[in-house]
Design a protein around this motif. Structure first.
Motif, PDB file in Angstrom:
ATOM      1  N   SER A  58       2.751 -11.110   1.034  1.00  0.00           N
ATOM      2  CA  SER A  58       2.268 -11.214  -0.341  1.00  0.00           C
ATOM      3  C   SER A  58       2.200  -9.811  -0.953  1.00  0.00           C
ATOM      4  O   SER A  58       2.351  -8.808  -0.252  1.00  0.00           O
ATOM      5  N   ILE A  59       1.952  -9.760  -2.261  1.00  0.00           N
ATOM      6  CA  ILE A  59       1.782  -8.448  -2.901  1.00  0.00           C
ATOM      7  C   ILE A  59       0.572  -7.736  -2.292  1.00  0.00           C
ATOM      8  O   ILE A  59       0.628  -6.544  -1.961  1.00  0.00           O
ATOM      9  N   ASP A  60      -0.523  -8.474  -2.095  1.00  0.00           N
ATOM     10  CA  ASP A  60      -1.720  -7.868  -1.498  1.00  0.00           C
ATOM     11  C   ASP A  60      -1.422  -7.307  -0.110  1.00  0.00           C
ATOM     12  O   ASP A  60      -1.857  -6.205   0.235  1.00  0.00           O
ATOM     13  N   GLU A  61      -0.701  -8.083   0.679  1.00  0.00           N
ATOM     14  CA  GLU A  61      -0.356  -7.608   2.030  1.00  0.00           C
ATOM     15  C   GLU A  61       0.518  -6.359   1.972  1.00  0.00           C
ATOM     16  O   GLU A  61       0.416  -5.469   2.818  1.00  0.00           O
ATOM     17  N   THR A  62       1.384  -6.301   0.948  1.00  0.00           N
ATOM     18  CA  THR A  62       2.212  -5.097   0.773  1.00  0.00           C
ATOM     19  C   THR A  62       1.321  -3.877   0.561  1.00  0.00           C
ATOM     20  O   THR A  62       1.539  -2.816   1.169  1.00  0.00           O
ATOM     21  N   PHE A  63       0.310  -4.034  -0.280  1.00  0.00           N
ATOM     22  CA  PHE A  63      -0.621  -2.922  -0.518  1.00  0.00           C
ATOM     23  C   PHE A  63      -1.384  -2.562   0.754  1.00  0.00           C
ATOM     24  O   PHE A  63      -1.568  -1.387   1.074  1.00  0.00           O
ATOM     25  N   GLU A  64      -1.832  -3.610   1.483  1.00  0.00           N
ATOM     26  CA  GLU A  64      -2.632  -3.360   2.700  1.00  0.00           C
ATOM     27  C   GLU A  64      -1.856  -2.562   3.736  1.00  0.00           C
ATOM     28  O   GLU A  64      -2.439  -1.801   4.514  1.00  0.00           O
ATOM     29  N   GLN A  65      -0.522  -2.749   3.746  1.00  0.00           N
ATOM     30  CA  GLN A  65       0.281  -2.041   4.743  1.00  0.00           C
ATOM     31  C   GLN A  65       0.627  -0.612   4.333  1.00  0.00           C
ATOM     32  O   GLN A  65       1.153   0.154   5.144  1.00  0.00           O
ATOM     33  N   MET A  66       0.338  -0.252   3.087  1.00  0.00           N
ATOM     34  CA  MET A  66       0.758   1.064   2.603  1.00  0.00           C
ATOM     35  C   MET A  66       0.157   2.232   3.384  1.00  0.00           C
ATOM     36  O   MET A  66       0.877   3.181   3.728  1.00  0.00           O
ATOM     37  N   PRO A  67      -1.156   2.204   3.692  1.00  0.00           N
ATOM     38  CA  PRO A  67      -1.715   3.338   4.465  1.00  0.00           C
ATOM     39  C   PRO A  67      -0.998   3.528   5.803  1.00  0.00           C
ATOM     40  O   PRO A  67      -0.749   4.675   6.219  1.00  0.00           O
ATOM     41  N   ALA A  68      -0.656   2.424   6.464  1.00  0.00           N
ATOM     42  CA  ALA A  68       0.046   2.535   7.743  1.00  0.00           C
ATOM     43  C   ALA A  68       1.429   3.161   7.551  1.00  0.00           C
ATOM     44  O   ALA A  68       1.882   3.984   8.355  1.00  0.00           O
ATOM     45  N   TRP A  69       2.117   2.762   6.461  1.00  0.00           N
ATOM     46  CA  TRP A  69       3.417   3.364   6.156  1.00  0.00           C
ATOM     47  C   TRP A  69       3.285   4.875   5.966  1.00  0.00           C
ATOM     48  O   TRP A  69       4.063   5.667   6.496  1.00  0.00           O
ATOM     49  N   ILE A  70       2.287   5.231   5.165  1.00  0.00           N
ATOM     50  CA  ILE A  70       2.084   6.655   4.865  1.00  0.00           C
ATOM     51  C   ILE A  70       1.833   7.428   6.159  1.00  0.00           C
ATOM     52  O   ILE A  70       2.374   8.521   6.383  1.00  0.00           O
ATOM     53  N   GLU A  71       1.034   6.815   7.045  1.00  0.00           N
ATOM     54  CA  GLU A  71       0.712   7.453   8.326  1.00  0.00           C
ATOM     55  C   GLU A  71       1.970   7.593   9.197  1.00  0.00           C
ATOM     56  O   GLU A  71       2.208   8.631   9.813  1.00  0.00           O
ATOM     57  N   THR A  72       2.784   6.531   9.199  1.00  0.00           N
ATOM     58  CA  THR A  72       4.030   6.570   9.967  1.00  0.00           C
ATOM     59  C   THR A  72       4.945   7.672   9.444  1.00  0.00           C
ATOM     60  O   THR A  72       5.528   8.442  10.216  1.00  0.00           O
ATOM     61  N   TYR A  73       5.072   7.733   8.117  1.00  0.00           N
ATOM     62  CA  TYR A  73       5.891   8.802   7.523  1.00  0.00           C
ATOM     63  C   TYR A  73       5.338  10.168   7.919  1.00  0.00           C
ATOM     64  O   TYR A  73       6.076  11.084   8.282  1.00  0.00           O
ATOM     65  N   ARG A  74       4.005  10.279   7.847  1.00  0.00           N
ATOM     66  CA  ARG A  74       3.375  11.580   8.112  1.00  0.00           C
ATOM     67  C   ARG A  74       3.681  12.051   9.531  1.00  0.00           C
ATOM     68  O   ARG A  74       4.011  13.221   9.750  1.00  0.00           O
ATOM     69  N   LYS A  75       3.571  11.109  10.469  1.00  0.00           N
ATOM     70  CA  LYS A  75       3.858  11.446  11.872  1.00  0.00           C
ATOM     71  C   LYS A  75       5.288  11.933  12.042  1.00  0.00           C
ATOM     72  O   LYS A  75       5.598  12.732  12.922  1.00  0.00           O
ATOM     73  N   ALA A  76       6.179  11.433  11.185  1.00  0.00           N
ATOM     74  CA  ALA A  76       7.583  11.847  11.260  1.00  0.00           C
ATOM     75  C   ALA A  76       7.848  13.090  10.401  1.00  0.00           C
ATOM     76  O   ALA A  76       8.989  13.515  10.250  1.00  0.00           O
ATOM     77  N   GLY A  77       6.757  13.639   9.857  1.00  0.00           N
ATOM     78  CA  GLY A  77       6.914  14.857   9.055  1.00  0.00           C
ATOM     79  C   GLY A  77       7.430  14.606   7.645  1.00  0.00           C
ATOM     80  O   GLY A  77       7.941  15.520   6.984  1.00  0.00           O
ATOM     81  N   ILE A  78       7.306  13.379   7.170  1.00  0.00           N
ATOM     82  CA  ILE A  78       7.822  13.027   5.837  1.00  0.00           C
ATOM     83  C   ILE A  78       6.657  12.811   4.880  1.00  0.00           C
ATOM     84  O   ILE A  78       5.726  12.061   5.183  1.00  0.00           O
ATOM     85  N   GLU A  79       6.723  13.472   3.743  1.00  0.00           N
ATOM     86  CA  GLU A  79       5.698  13.299   2.724  1.00  0.00           C
ATOM     87  C   GLU A  79       5.990  12.043   1.907  1.00  0.00           C
ATOM     88  O   GLU A  79       7.112  11.837   1.444  1.00  0.00           O
ATOM     89  N   THR A  80       4.996  11.222   1.724  1.00  0.00           N
ATOM     90  CA  THR A  80       5.166  10.025   0.891  1.00  0.00           C
ATOM     91  C   THR A  80       4.927  10.402  -0.570  1.00  0.00           C
ATOM     92  O   THR A  80       3.810  10.759  -0.949  1.00  0.00           O
ATOM     93  N   ASP A  81       5.970  10.340  -1.362  1.00  0.00           N
ATOM     94  CA  ASP A  81       5.838  10.752  -2.774  1.00  0.00           C
ATOM     95  C   ASP A  81       6.594   9.834  -3.743  1.00  0.00           C
ATOM     96  O   ASP A  81       6.679  10.122  -4.923  1.00  0.00           O
ATOM     97  N   THR A  82       7.112   8.732  -3.204  1.00  0.00           N
ATOM     98  CA  THR A  82       8.002   7.894  -4.011  1.00  0.00           C
ATOM     99  C   THR A  82       7.572   6.426  -3.930  1.00  0.00           C
ATOM    100  O   THR A  82       7.201   5.940  -2.872  1.00  0.00           O
ATOM    101  N   LEU A  83       7.643   5.778  -5.081  1.00  0.00           N
ATOM    102  CA  LEU A  83       7.331   4.349  -5.140  1.00  0.00           C
ATOM    103  C   LEU A  83       8.458   3.611  -5.840  1.00  0.00           C
ATOM    104  O   LEU A  83       8.957   4.058  -6.871  1.00  0.00           O
ATOM    105  N   GLY A  84       8.851   2.500  -5.251  1.00  0.00           N
ATOM    106  CA  GLY A  84       9.833   1.634  -5.899  1.00  0.00           C
ATOM    107  C   GLY A  84       9.188   0.308  -6.255  1.00  0.00           C
ATOM    108  O   GLY A  84       8.466  -0.264  -5.437  1.00  0.00           O
ATOM    109  N   VAL A  85       9.436  -0.141  -7.479  1.00  0.00           N
ATOM    110  CA  VAL A  85       8.910  -1.437  -7.910  1.00  0.00           C
ATOM    111  C   VAL A  85      10.088  -2.379  -8.151  1.00  0.00           C
ATOM    112  O   VAL A  85      10.874  -2.185  -9.092  1.00  0.00           O
TER     113      VAL A  85
END
Lengths: 318, 318
Positions: A119-146
């Motif tokens: 769902s859209i809500d679930e998409t939002f809920e997963q965002m912190p985990a995505w950001i953390e995964t990117y961070r661990k890989a040395g990637i800054e999260t700075d982009t959003l696609g709608v």
């Protein structure tokens, strides 16, 4: 046309968004040839493939090999798409992918469920985990696609306030995680947009967040793609996804309703005629489109590749 | 977009400008069916055919019969094209043609010679005789068409000052003969125009002659046709020639470089999405496009006929 940008960036997505619906699966060699030809034209960003389920999208099963075989050239970003952590891991493992710290959401509840089983809500809920995964890989999260930012075949027109509030919510999540939203991509995934909608939504986004770099992802489903891009350029938008030859639009392939992205060379032509620099050699791009057309084995919808460029006349008038 | 017209008039030219380059010559019955279907959609002006040399354009050889067979409906103008006094005589003799008092010139010296075997000067010299011929037939000369007004495959870009001075010269000739130029059609005959050119030339024409009713005749040779129409609408232009299904664009017919007029239903769609009324039933028009596609026997370039209208969603949101 005072807001027209002086320079427009084309992000070539034909090898990914285009080829993924082609009935004929190109060989790895052919894909490498297309990407190389596009790079030769002066295109600086190319979406090479996607790390998705090869059973669901067999056309993209060899994305790993395509990246392995490419001889990357300096100054060009070779990008890819992934939709889940497993795909991201594969992209990271490849080692040749120019990684983006990108979050994606969809403005339609029905479509996001069908497309991602969330769902859209679930998409939002997963965002912190995505950001953390990117961070661990040395990637800054700075982009959003709608995705489906203008309309959805399942839900109809998407209210602008909804899009604005979804962006605001994602931006806040990013801020809470110590990231800054810098790049926003609005995707007319199912080709609902018109020039009026482009101006209206882009205007609202720019009013609210003037600091964001905007990109549009347009499909030519109802013939408005170039007009939509021009309308967005008049609002200052200077980045566009586009596909060589209009790849992805294939009236003969049983995807009757689907249409490709805005055609790269048609948009490059329009830019050139309006004095907007793209840094792309239009004649070389037309040759790349013709080569791609031959590989996929059917007529592509691009117009300039049939109507011809005006390069030699421009030179005479220069 | 403050200059956007509230209402836009489509002049359907598919049966003439479209069918004249189709390799398959349609039967008189089929042509009548297309014209009737277009009239059923709410299109109020239809260019039914042309009275030209049947040896040069065999596709139009039965224009006389098409007019004879049509059951004309009230409120619809059934127009035709002619290029010389003999053609005009045939159109007059038919008795069913809604006649226009139109003069035509071409902004390219090379093209006018190839197309009509006359120079630009000779075209002007013949204008008084045309006006006189029209007068004898009870037709007021009030319309001027300028072909190749944006560019020419033989001469390159056409300077705006040249177009302006050609219009001024024709307008003066009309005035000398006691006629008033009221309607001006600018034709992008070979698909050279871009949105920037549209705004620039239309702007100059409107500045100089704000009283003229402008019409654009656009070809989609390089993918800009809808964008060009939108740009012109933003400058207040409210009349467009257009062809059903984008008829005339036929990548399979050995006319590789040629492209059809701006597609009627794609333009009607764009207008509808921008709140501009055309009075045309888009769903019915899509059916007319599909019927025409079947008759010509190859895929037409129109997009909405493949991507689908959004009518049912619009009704939900109304």
């Amino acid at each position: 046309m005072s807001d027209l940008p002086k320079h427009v960036v084309m992000i070539e997505v034909g090898p990914r968004d285009g080829l993924q619906i082609e009935p004929r699966i190109l060989t790895t060699d052919e894909k490498v040839k297309i990407v190389d030809a596009l790079a030769d034209c002066g295109i600086k960003q190319i979406e090479v493939g996607s790390f998705v389920n090869p059973k669901a999208v067999p056309q993209m099963a060899d994305t790993n090999e395509v990246f392995d075989r490419l001889e990357k050239r300096p100054g060009i970003r070779y990008r890819a798409l992934w939709l889940n952590p497993k795909g991201l891991e594969r992209a990271l493992a490849n080692g040749h992918v120019d990684m983006d710290g990108k979050l994606t959401l969809t403005a339609s509840e029905t479509f996001v469920k069908r497309n991602t089983n969330r769902s859209i809500d679930e998409t939002f809920e997963q965002m912190p985990a995505w950001i953390e995964t990117y961070r661990k890989a040395g990637i800054e999260t700075d982009t959003l696609g709608v995705m489906a930012a203008f309309g959805c075949n399942f839900e109809g027109y998407i209210p602008e306030e909804k899009v604005i509030s979804l962006i605001a919510r994602a931006k806040q999540i990013m801020a809470d995680e110590g990231c800054t939203l810098r790049n926003l991509s609005l995707a007319d995934t199912m080709g609902w947009g018109s020039p009026g909608q482009m101006k209206s939504l882009v205007g609202k986004v720019r009013d609210k967040w003037p600091e964001l770099v905007l990109k549009l992802h347009l499909h030519d489903t109802r013939g408005c793609a170039v007009a939509n891009a021009v309308a967005a350029m008049e609002m200052g938008v200077a980045e566009f996804d586009a596909s060589v030859g209009g790849l992805g639009g294939c009236p003969f392939a049983g995807h009757k309703g689907a249409a490709g992205n805005v055609c790269t060379e048609d948009l490059v032509f329009a830019c050139g005629e309006m004095g907007i620099n793209t840094g792309i050699d239009l004649d070389a791009l037309v040759e790349a489109a013709k080569m791609t057309e031959e590989m996929v084995g059917h007529v592509l919808p691009g117009k300039v590749m049939k109507g011809g460029t005006l390069t030699r006349w421009k030179q005479q008038h220069a």
